[in-house]
Scaffold this motif. Sequence first.
Motif, PDB file in Angstrom:
ATOM      1  N   PRO A   1       0.805  -1.221   0.000  1.00  0.00           N
ATOM      2  CA  PRO A   1       0.000   0.000   0.000  1.00  0.00           C
ATOM      3  C   PRO A   1       0.838   1.271   0.000  1.00  0.00           C
ATOM      4  O   PRO A   1       0.330   2.351  -0.278  1.00  0.00           O
ATOM      5  CB  PRO A   1      -0.792  -0.115   1.299  1.00  0.00           C
ATOM      6  CG  PRO A   1       0.096  -0.916   2.197  1.00  0.00           C
ATOM      7  CD  PRO A   1       0.792  -1.897   1.292  1.00  0.00           C
ATOM      8  N   MET A   2       2.116   1.114   0.292  1.00  0.00           N
ATOM      9  CA  MET A   2       2.984   2.277   0.276  1.00  0.00           C
ATOM     10  C   MET A   2       3.433   2.528  -1.170  1.00  0.00           C
ATOM     11  O   MET A   2       3.053   1.834  -2.077  1.00  0.00           O
ATOM     12  CB  MET A   2       4.193   2.016   1.184  1.00  0.00           C
ATOM     13  CG  MET A   2       3.839   1.514   2.563  1.00  0.00           C
ATOM     14  SD  MET A   2       2.966   2.711   3.579  1.00  0.00           S
ATOM     15  CE  MET A   2       4.300   3.783   4.071  1.00  0.00           C
ATOM     16  N   ASN A   3       4.259   3.505  -1.339  1.00  0.00           N
ATOM     17  CA  ASN A   3       4.700   3.792  -2.701  1.00  0.00           C
ATOM     18  C   ASN A   3       5.858   2.871  -3.089  1.00  0.00           C
ATOM     19  O   ASN A   3       6.175   1.918  -2.397  1.00  0.00           O
ATOM     20  CB  ASN A   3       5.103   5.262  -2.830  1.00  0.00           C
ATOM     21  CG  ASN A   3       6.160   5.632  -1.813  1.00  0.00           C
ATOM     22  OD1 ASN A   3       7.027   4.832  -1.505  1.00  0.00           O
ATOM     23  ND2 ASN A   3       6.079   6.839  -1.289  1.00  0.00           N
ATOM     24  N   ASP A   4       6.449   3.132  -4.201  1.00  0.00           N
ATOM     25  CA  ASP A   4       7.451   2.229  -4.751  1.00  0.00           C
ATOM     26  C   ASP A   4       8.750   2.182  -3.960  1.00  0.00           C
ATOM     27  O   ASP A   4       9.649   1.433  -4.322  1.00  0.00           O
ATOM     28  CB  ASP A   4       7.756   2.611  -6.203  1.00  0.00           C
ATOM     29  CG  ASP A   4       6.594   2.330  -7.119  1.00  0.00           C
ATOM     30  OD1 ASP A   4       6.555   2.910  -8.211  1.00  0.00           O
ATOM     31  OD2 ASP A   4       5.722   1.530  -6.723  1.00  0.00           O
ATOM     32  N   ARG A   5       8.855   2.940  -2.910  1.00  0.00           N
ATOM     33  CA  ARG A   5      10.110   2.947  -2.141  1.00  0.00           C
ATOM     34  C   ARG A   5      10.253   1.698  -1.290  1.00  0.00           C
ATOM     35  O   ARG A   5      11.334   1.454  -0.747  1.00  0.00           O
ATOM     36  CB  ARG A   5      10.171   4.182  -1.253  1.00  0.00           C
ATOM     37  CG  ARG A   5      10.241   5.495  -2.013  1.00  0.00           C
ATOM     38  CD  ARG A   5      10.581   6.650  -1.081  1.00  0.00           C
ATOM     39  NE  ARG A   5       9.613   6.794   0.003  1.00  0.00           N
ATOM     40  CZ  ARG A   5       9.891   6.559   1.287  1.00  0.00           C
ATOM     41  NH1 ARG A   5      11.100   6.149   1.650  1.00  0.00           N
ATOM     42  NH2 ARG A   5       8.958   6.729   2.215  1.00  0.00           N
ATOM     43  N   PHE A   6       9.206   0.915  -1.149  1.00  0.00           N
ATOM     44  CA  PHE A   6       9.255  -0.267  -0.300  1.00  0.00           C
ATOM     45  C   PHE A   6       9.057  -1.517  -1.141  1.00  0.00           C
ATOM     46  O   PHE A   6       8.170  -1.578  -1.988  1.00  0.00           O
ATOM     47  CB  PHE A   6       8.167  -0.204   0.776  1.00  0.00           C
ATOM     48  CG  PHE A   6       8.327   0.941   1.732  1.00  0.00           C
ATOM     49  CD1 PHE A   6       7.804   2.185   1.432  1.00  0.00           C
ATOM     50  CD2 PHE A   6       9.016   0.768   2.919  1.00  0.00           C
ATOM     51  CE1 PHE A   6       7.951   3.249   2.309  1.00  0.00           C
ATOM     52  CE2 PHE A   6       9.164   1.827   3.803  1.00  0.00           C
ATOM     53  CZ  PHE A   6       8.635   3.069   3.498  1.00  0.00           C
ATOM     54  N   LEU A   7       9.886  -2.521  -0.902  1.00  0.00           N
ATOM     55  CA  LEU A   7       9.768  -3.772  -1.629  1.00  0.00           C
ATOM     56  C   LEU A   7       9.897  -4.933  -0.655  1.00  0.00           C
ATOM     57  O   LEU A   7      10.907  -5.071   0.032  1.00  0.00           O
ATOM     58  CB  LEU A   7      10.853  -3.876  -2.703  1.00  0.00           C
ATOM     59  CG  LEU A   7      10.869  -5.180  -3.502  1.00  0.00           C
ATOM     60  CD1 LEU A   7       9.583  -5.319  -4.307  1.00  0.00           C
ATOM     61  CD2 LEU A   7      12.087  -5.225  -4.419  1.00  0.00           C
ATOM     62  N   ILE A   8       8.882  -5.766  -0.624  1.00  0.00           N
ATOM     63  CA  ILE A   8       8.905  -6.948   0.230  1.00  0.00           C
ATOM     64  C   ILE A   8       9.249  -8.167  -0.618  1.00  0.00           C
ATOM     65  O   ILE A   8       8.839  -8.282  -1.770  1.00  0.00           O
ATOM     66  CB  ILE A   8       7.552  -7.142   0.949  1.00  0.00           C
ATOM     67  CG1 ILE A   8       7.642  -8.236   2.002  1.00  0.00           C
ATOM     68  CG2 ILE A   8       6.426  -7.402  -0.043  1.00  0.00           C
ATOM     69  CD1 ILE A   8       6.397  -8.345   2.882  1.00  0.00           C
ATOM     70  N   SER A   9      10.003  -9.082  -0.035  1.00  0.00           N
ATOM     71  CA  SER A   9      10.336 -10.322  -0.715  1.00  0.00           C
ATOM     72  C   SER A   9      10.589 -11.389   0.340  1.00  0.00           C
ATOM     73  O   SER A   9      10.646 -11.093   1.531  1.00  0.00           O
ATOM     74  CB  SER A   9      11.564 -10.148  -1.610  1.00  0.00           C
ATOM     75  OG  SER A   9      12.699  -9.786  -0.842  1.00  0.00           O
ATOM     76  N   ARG A  10      10.721 -12.623  -0.119  1.00  0.00           N
ATOM     77  CA  ARG A  10      11.017 -13.690   0.806  1.00  0.00           C
ATOM     78  C   ARG A  10      11.804 -14.782   0.108  1.00  0.00           C
ATOM     79  O   ARG A  10      11.738 -14.943  -1.108  1.00  0.00           O
ATOM     80  CB  ARG A  10       9.732 -14.266   1.409  1.00  0.00           C
ATOM     81  CG  ARG A  10       8.822 -14.987   0.430  1.00  0.00           C
ATOM     82  CD  ARG A  10       7.503 -15.365   1.088  1.00  0.00           C
ATOM     83  NE  ARG A  10       7.711 -16.309   2.188  1.00  0.00           N
ATOM     84  CZ  ARG A  10       6.813 -16.521   3.147  1.00  0.00           C
ATOM     85  NH1 ARG A  10       5.676 -15.845   3.177  1.00  0.00           N
ATOM     86  NH2 ARG A  10       7.064 -17.412   4.091  1.00  0.00           N
ATOM     87  N   ASP A  11      12.552 -15.532   0.894  1.00  0.00           N
ATOM     88  CA  ASP A  11      13.307 -16.683   0.426  1.00  0.00           C
ATOM     89  C   ASP A  11      12.978 -17.825   1.374  1.00  0.00           C
ATOM     90  O   ASP A  11      13.530 -17.911   2.482  1.00  0.00           O
ATOM     91  CB  ASP A  11      14.805 -16.370   0.425  1.00  0.00           C
ATOM     92  CG  ASP A  11      15.626 -17.501  -0.174  1.00  0.00           C
ATOM     93  OD1 ASP A  11      15.149 -18.652  -0.198  1.00  0.00           O
ATOM     94  OD2 ASP A  11      16.763 -17.237  -0.605  1.00  0.00           O
ATOM     95  N   ASN A  12      12.066 -18.679   0.951  1.00  0.00           N
ATOM     96  CA  ASN A  12      11.619 -19.757   1.845  1.00  0.00           C
ATOM     97  C   ASN A  12      12.721 -20.788   2.102  1.00  0.00           C
ATOM     98  O   ASN A  12      12.723 -21.434   3.146  1.00  0.00           O
ATOM     99  CB  ASN A  12      10.382 -20.425   1.271  1.00  0.00           C
ATOM    100  CG  ASN A  12       9.138 -19.557   1.426  1.00  0.00           C
ATOM    101  OD1 ASN A  12       9.065 -18.700   2.297  1.00  0.00           O
ATOM    102  ND2 ASN A  12       8.163 -19.777   0.567  1.00  0.00           N
ATOM    103  N   ASP A  13      13.628 -20.936   1.187  1.00  0.00           N
ATOM    104  CA  ASP A  13      14.737 -21.864   1.421  1.00  0.00           C
ATOM    105  C   ASP A  13      15.596 -21.394   2.598  1.00  0.00           C
ATOM    106  O   ASP A  13      16.174 -22.206   3.322  1.00  0.00           O
ATOM    107  CB  ASP A  13      15.600 -21.992   0.171  1.00  0.00           C
ATOM    108  CG  ASP A  13      14.888 -22.753  -0.934  1.00  0.00           C
ATOM    109  OD1 ASP A  13      15.270 -22.588  -2.109  1.00  0.00           O
ATOM    110  OD2 ASP A  13      13.939 -23.515  -0.627  1.00  0.00           O
ATOM    111  N   LYS A  14      15.680 -20.099   2.758  1.00  0.00           N
ATOM    112  CA  LYS A  14      16.466 -19.530   3.852  1.00  0.00           C
ATOM    113  C   LYS A  14      15.593 -19.216   5.067  1.00  0.00           C
ATOM    114  O   LYS A  14      16.106 -18.801   6.105  1.00  0.00           O
ATOM    115  CB  LYS A  14      17.176 -18.262   3.390  1.00  0.00           C
ATOM    116  CG  LYS A  14      18.221 -18.505   2.307  1.00  0.00           C
ATOM    117  CD  LYS A  14      18.917 -17.205   1.916  1.00  0.00           C
ATOM    118  CE  LYS A  14      19.975 -17.468   0.853  1.00  0.00           C
ATOM    119  NZ  LYS A  14      20.651 -16.211   0.426  1.00  0.00           N
TER     120      LYS A  14
END
Length: 125
Positions: A61-74
């Motif tokens: 919902p924020m602007n493009d300055r925030f990016l969420i990601s995940r690495d399930n292997d880690k």
Amino acid sequence: QVYLVESGGGVVEAGASLTLSCKGSGRAFQNFAVGWFRQNSGKERELIAAISRSGNNLFNPMNDRFLISRDNDKGAATLQITSVRSEDAARYYCAAKEAFPGDHFYTLPLEYRYWGQGTQVIVSS
């Protein structure tokens, strides 16, 4: 149960970039949807971004300055913040909700059962 530990906070200059990490342990991290929230003293906890357990569904919902990601292997999720602003100063929390077998993200703090202790971000000008 899953245990969450955030890291990556600290003092950052305005305009710089910052990556916060959330490490999960305990039960299978890939079964949990994850959300990043932030909170300042006296204010409500604010959703920054959320991601489904597979990583295929995102809510930002924020602007493009925030990016969420995940690495399930880690067993980890990250929140990247670019062009940090003074208003980004807060304590940032990672939260998890068991979501198997669905693949949804969740947006409300009350939907999340597990929380980390948070990591503090201080912005210097």
